[in-house]
Design a protein around this motif. Structure first.
Motif, PDB file in Angstrom:
ATOM      1  N   THR A   1     -34.631  -1.999 -12.392  1.00  0.00           N
ATOM      2  CA  THR A   1     -33.360  -1.923 -12.016  1.00  0.00           C
ATOM      3  C   THR A   1     -33.483  -2.292 -10.528  1.00  0.00           C
ATOM      4  N   ALA A   2     -32.582  -3.181 -10.049  1.00  0.00           N
ATOM      5  CA  ALA A   2     -32.619  -3.420  -8.479  1.00  0.00           C
ATOM      6  C   ALA A   2     -31.114  -2.697  -8.178  1.00  0.00           C
ATOM      7  N   GLU A   3     -30.274  -2.422  -9.032  1.00  0.00           N
ATOM      8  CA  GLU A   3     -28.975  -1.386  -8.889  1.00  0.00           C
ATOM      9  C   GLU A   3     -28.521  -1.028 -10.197  1.00  0.00           C
ATOM     10  N   GLY A   4     -28.062   0.286 -10.270  1.00  0.00           N
ATOM     11  CA  GLY A   4     -27.666   1.042 -11.394  1.00  0.00           C
ATOM     12  C   GLY A   4     -27.587   2.551 -11.452  1.00  0.00           C
ATOM     13  N   PRO A   5     -27.317   3.152 -12.488  1.00  0.00           N
ATOM     14  CA  PRO A   5     -27.265   4.430 -12.513  1.00  0.00           C
ATOM     15  C   PRO A   5     -28.381   5.307 -12.157  1.00  0.00           C
ATOM     16  N   PHE A   6     -29.484   4.689 -12.525  1.00  0.00           N
ATOM     17  CA  PHE A   6     -30.860   5.174 -12.107  1.00  0.00           C
ATOM     18  C   PHE A   6     -32.024   4.351 -12.328  1.00  0.00           C
ATOM     19  N   PRO A   7     -33.082   4.629 -11.421  1.00  0.00           N
ATOM     20  CA  PRO A   7     -34.114   3.592 -11.473  1.00  0.00           C
ATOM     21  C   PRO A   7     -34.785   3.770 -13.052  1.00  0.00           C
ATOM     22  N   MET A   8     -34.743   2.437 -13.543  1.00  0.00           N
ATOM     23  CA  MET A   8     -35.617   2.207 -14.811  1.00  0.00           C
ATOM     24  C   MET A   8     -36.232   1.089 -15.003  1.00  0.00           C
ATOM     25  N   THR A   9     -37.358   0.994 -15.313  1.00  0.00           N
ATOM     26  CA  THR A   9     -38.198  -0.272 -15.857  1.00  0.00           C
ATOM     27  C   THR A   9     -38.363  -0.164 -16.945  1.00  0.00           C
ATOM     28  N   THR A  10     -38.149  -1.790 -17.642  1.00  0.00           N
ATOM     29  CA  THR A  10     -38.248  -2.223 -19.131  1.00  0.00           C
ATOM     30  C   THR A  10     -39.373  -3.026 -19.251  1.00  0.00           C
ATOM     31  N   THR A  11     -40.134  -2.865 -20.286  1.00  0.00           N
ATOM     32  CA  THR A  11     -41.314  -3.714 -20.443  1.00  0.00           C
ATOM     33  C   THR A  11     -41.230  -4.106 -21.869  1.00  0.00           C
ATOM     34  N   TYR A  12     -41.226  -5.571 -22.278  1.00  0.00           N
ATOM     35  CA  TYR A  12     -41.496  -6.027 -23.290  1.00  0.00           C
ATOM     36  C   TYR A  12     -42.998  -6.484 -23.594  1.00  0.00           C
ATOM     37  N   SER A  13     -43.725  -6.357 -24.306  1.00  0.00           N
ATOM     38  CA  SER A  13     -45.181  -6.686 -24.685  1.00  0.00           C
ATOM     39  C   SER A  13     -45.037  -7.253 -26.136  1.00  0.00           C
ATOM     40  N   PHE A  14     -45.733  -8.439 -26.065  1.00  0.00           N
ATOM     41  CA  PHE A  14     -45.935  -9.168 -27.558  1.00  0.00           C
ATOM     42  C   PHE A  14     -47.449  -9.198 -27.752  1.00  0.00           C
ATOM     43  N   SER A  15     -47.767  -9.160 -28.945  1.00  0.00           N
ATOM     44  CA  SER A  15     -49.198  -9.011 -29.425  1.00  0.00           C
ATOM     45  C   SER A  15     -49.388  -9.689 -30.782  1.00  0.00           C
ATOM     46  N   ASP A  16     -50.424 -10.528 -31.056  1.00  0.00           N
ATOM     47  CA  ASP A  16     -50.648 -11.001 -32.461  1.00  0.00           C
ATOM     48  C   ASP A  16     -51.216  -9.990 -33.172  1.00  0.00           C
ATOM     49  N   LEU A  17     -50.713 -10.117 -34.534  1.00  0.00           N
ATOM     50  CA  LEU A  17     -51.466  -9.470 -35.622  1.00  0.00           C
ATOM     51  C   LEU A  17     -52.144 -10.038 -36.527  1.00  0.00           C
ATOM     52  N   PRO A  18     -53.192  -9.575 -37.245  1.00  0.00           N
ATOM     53  CA  PRO A  18     -54.021 -10.350 -37.984  1.00  0.00           C
ATOM     54  C   PRO A  18     -53.246 -10.973 -39.030  1.00  0.00           C
ATOM     55  N   SER A  19     -52.100 -10.617 -39.353  1.00  0.00           N
ATOM     56  CA  SER A  19     -51.324 -11.263 -40.778  1.00  0.00           C
ATOM     57  C   SER A  19     -50.647 -12.539 -40.207  1.00  0.00           C
ATOM     58  N   GLY A  20     -50.645 -12.724 -38.707  1.00  0.00           N
ATOM     59  CA  GLY A  20     -49.708 -13.857 -38.427  1.00  0.00           C
ATOM     60  C   GLY A  20     -48.509 -13.289 -37.812  1.00  0.00           C
ATOM     61  N   SER A  21     -48.047 -11.895 -37.906  1.00  0.00           N
ATOM     62  CA  SER A  21     -47.084 -11.467 -37.226  1.00  0.00           C
ATOM     63  C   SER A  21     -47.177 -11.156 -35.902  1.00  0.00           C
ATOM     64  N   THR A  22     -46.116 -10.812 -35.443  1.00  0.00           N
ATOM     65  CA  THR A  22     -46.139 -10.245 -34.044  1.00  0.00           C
ATOM     66  C   THR A  22     -45.650  -8.656 -33.962  1.00  0.00           C
ATOM     67  N   ARG A  23     -46.468  -8.088 -33.151  1.00  0.00           N
ATOM     68  CA  ARG A  23     -46.171  -6.763 -32.633  1.00  0.00           C
ATOM     69  C   ARG A  23     -45.416  -6.756 -31.348  1.00  0.00           C
ATOM     70  N   MET A  24     -44.090  -6.381 -31.277  1.00  0.00           N
ATOM     71  CA  MET A  24     -43.299  -6.264 -30.167  1.00  0.00           C
ATOM     72  C   MET A  24     -43.137  -4.881 -29.723  1.00  0.00           C
ATOM     73  N   THR A  25     -43.543  -4.381 -28.361  1.00  0.00           N
ATOM     74  CA  THR A  25     -43.536  -3.097 -27.743  1.00  0.00           C
ATOM     75  C   THR A  25     -42.423  -3.166 -26.885  1.00  0.00           C
ATOM     76  N   LEU A  26     -41.504  -2.105 -26.807  1.00  0.00           N
ATOM     77  CA  LEU A  26     -40.436  -1.832 -25.931  1.00  0.00           C
ATOM     78  C   LEU A  26     -40.532  -0.645 -25.217  1.00  0.00           C
ATOM     79  N   ARG A  27     -40.773  -0.771 -24.078  1.00  0.00           N
ATOM     80  CA  ARG A  27     -40.987   0.734 -23.082  1.00  0.00           C
ATOM     81  C   ARG A  27     -39.880   0.872 -22.063  1.00  0.00           C
TER      82      ARG A  27
END
Length: 147
Positions: free
Chosen positions: A82-108
């Protein structure tokens, strides 16, 4: 007290497709239930330094905040703070391959609310976890159905 919420979903689509869709600001209101609008404040494409204005409805309140992209590895990771807003927050999207060919998305989401937000941090954390779990489920359904 800090807020630190991490959720993930396994999406039966290729990583490049999931990452491209999830990191496109125009798509955010389609899969984030509480996000009403996103406005890219800088010329596309999204890159480090790009700013986005979000308007959301959360816990019965409308909030507006601006994120700035602080890290971008296309197809792998997007970090916004956040550059401006109600409180400081960092959001992270991460993407990784799974053996099945699917994707694991992690949202923090992590941050340090102050004032009333600091007192309400445990409630806020639980509400954020419920909301982001639903959001990732919504994203999963959208992508697995072909948008």
């Amino acid at each position: 007290m800090d807020v630190d919420v991490t959720v993930q979903a396994d999406i039966r689509r290729p990583r490049a497709e999931v990452a491209e869709f999830a990191t496109d600001p125009a798509n955010v209101p389609r899969w984030y239930r509480n996000i009403r609008s996103v406005e890219l404040l800088d010329a596309p494409p999204v890159r480090v330094g790009s700013r986005m204005r979000f308007v959301a409805r959360f816990l019965g309140r409308t909030i507006a905040y601006t994120y700035e992209v602080t890290e971008l590895v296309p197809g792998e990771r997007l970090v916004m703070s956040t550059a401006e807003g109600p409180f400081p927050m960092t959001t992270t999207y991460s993407f990784s391959d799974l053996p099945s060919g699917s994707t694991r998305m992690t949202l923090r989401n992590h941050g340090s609310p102050s004032g009333f937000g600091a007192v309400a941090a445990p409630v806020l954390s639980r509400a954020m976890e419920r909301a982001t779990t639903k959001d990732l489920t919504r994203l999963q359904r959208l992508l697995e159905r072909g948008q």
